[in-house]
Design a protein around this motif. Structure first.
Motif, short mmCIF file in Angstrom:
data_model
loop_
_atom_site.label_atom_id
_atom_site.label_comp_id
_atom_site.label_asym_id
_atom_site.label_seq_id
_atom_site.Cartn_x
_atom_site.Cartn_y
_atom_site.Cartn_z
N SER A 38 0.82 -1.20 -0.14
CA SER A 38 -0.05 -0.28 0.03
C SER A 38 0.94 1.39 0.12
O SER A 38 2.02 1.09 0.36
CB SER A 38 -0.97 0.04 1.24
OG SER A 38 0.03 0.19 2.49
N LEU A 39 0.29 2.52 -0.10
CA LEU A 39 0.96 3.83 -0.24
C LEU A 39 1.73 4.00 1.07
O LEU A 39 2.85 4.34 1.11
CB LEU A 39 0.07 4.94 -0.58
CG LEU A 39 -0.40 4.86 -1.99
CD1 LEU A 39 -1.45 6.29 -1.87
CD2 LEU A 39 0.75 5.04 -2.80
N GLU A 40 1.10 3.38 2.18
CA GLU A 40 1.72 3.81 3.55
C GLU A 40 2.71 2.76 3.99
O GLU A 40 3.73 3.10 4.24
CB GLU A 40 0.56 3.28 4.79
CG GLU A 40 0.99 3.74 6.03
CD GLU A 40 1.38 5.30 6.21
OE1 GLU A 40 2.51 5.61 6.81
OE2 GLU A 40 0.82 6.23 5.64
N GLU A 41 2.62 1.19 3.19
CA GLU A 41 3.90 0.62 3.31
C GLU A 41 4.95 1.17 2.67
O GLU A 41 6.09 1.06 2.77
CB GLU A 41 3.26 -0.80 2.84
CG GLU A 41 2.29 -1.60 3.99
CD GLU A 41 1.63 -2.77 3.61
OE1 GLU A 41 1.23 -3.62 4.37
OE2 GLU A 41 1.40 -2.91 2.21
N GLY A 42 4.52 1.72 1.31
CA GLY A 42 5.63 2.46 0.48
C GLY A 42 6.36 3.40 1.21
O GLY A 42 7.77 3.51 1.08
N ARG A 43 5.75 4.14 2.21
CA ARG A 43 6.43 5.07 2.71
C ARG A 43 7.50 4.46 3.90
O ARG A 43 8.47 4.75 4.20
CB ARG A 43 5.54 5.92 3.77
CG ARG A 43 4.70 6.89 3.00
CD ARG A 43 3.86 7.91 3.59
NE ARG A 43 3.23 8.61 2.80
CZ ARG A 43 1.83 8.43 2.42
NH1 ARG A 43 1.23 7.45 2.90
NH2 ARG A 43 1.27 9.41 1.57
N LEU A 44 6.90 3.32 4.46
CA LEU A 44 7.68 2.42 5.23
C LEU A 44 8.95 1.77 4.56
O LEU A 44 10.14 1.98 5.07
CB LEU A 44 6.88 1.44 6.09
CG LEU A 44 7.49 0.25 7.01
CD1 LEU A 44 8.31 1.05 8.21
CD2 LEU A 44 6.78 -0.71 7.72
N LEU A 45 8.84 1.33 3.47
CA LEU A 45 9.95 1.16 2.49
C LEU A 45 10.89 1.85 2.38
O LEU A 45 12.23 1.67 2.50
CB LEU A 45 9.39 0.32 1.42
CG LEU A 45 10.39 0.16 0.18
CD1 LEU A 45 11.24 -1.13 0.63
CD2 LEU A 45 9.70 -0.07 -1.18
#
Length: 213
Positions: A138-145
């Motif tokens: 997800s986009l939020e997981e993209g930020r974490l990545l």
């Protein structure tokens, strides 16, 4: 987890390449020295290779050698990213990454101007782009990545390391591990996605070189 190996004889039979081609590609640095593994067998010393890596590499060489010289291929497969840098506009104009991934990266690392990005930062955006486009994150997981790679990836460009995402009880965890081998997790943890950063480096070099003009 031990890597499955393939013998030199089986490799030559399976791919149809010659002994001479194999060792010429080795001399040209298209195939890493460390992939030639000497082991004892009932016939004496025999050469083996990491099966999945060598088969993928030979397939790529055979598919690309009509369009690129061996020296150009060696540059693609080299772990050295070189001194490449591109502006945000160039990355978008040449369709190297999507605007969604690029903007998400810039927001996450708090860059507000229109910067020139070096290869290592472009590689992070490229990995983010691949996982977002696949629908794995997800986009939020993209930020974490991005935060994970921004903290732990510098200096590892081109080395054999993998970035992956696991989820346990809905909680995402990104990990960065050396090599392309497997990782053991408990039964309640699911591995959602995994990327070889060395492979991403090769693909990004091709996109950056092949999308000009």
């Amino acid at each position: 987890m031990s890597e499955e190996l393939i013998s030199k004889k089986e490799l030559l039979d399976l791919t149809g390449i010659s002994y001479g081609q194999l060792y010429r590609w080795k001399r040209k640095s298209l195939i890493p020295e460390q992939w030639f593994i000497r082991k004892s067998s009932f016939t004496g010393q025999e050469t083996f290779f990491p099966r999945e890596k060598i088969l993928q590499r030979i397939d790529r060489i055979l598919n690309m050698k009509e369009d690129l010289s061996l020296d150009d291929l060696a540059d693609v497969f080299s772990p050295n990213p070189g001194e490449v840098s591109l502006s945000v506009e160039e990355l978008l104009e040449r369709n190297i990454v999507t605007s969604t991934s690029l903007n998400l990266y810039l927001e996450t690392v708090n860059i507000t101007d229109q910067p020139i990005l070096g290869f290592e930062k472009i590689l992070v955006v490229y990995a983010l782009d691949l996982l977002l486009l696949s629908g794995d994150i997800s986009l939020e997981e993209g930020r974490l990545l991005v935060r994970t790679l921004d903290k732990y990836f510098p200096g590892k460009t081109g080395r054999e390391c993998a970035v992956g995402l696991t989820r346990k009880m809905g909680v995402p965890v990104f990990f960065l591990v050396p090599g392309d081998g497997g990782m053991f997790v408990d039964d309640e943890t699911r591995t959602v996605a995994k990327l070889s950063m060395a492979r991403c480096t090769e693909e990004l070099k091709l996109r950056m070189g092949g999308s000009e003009g």
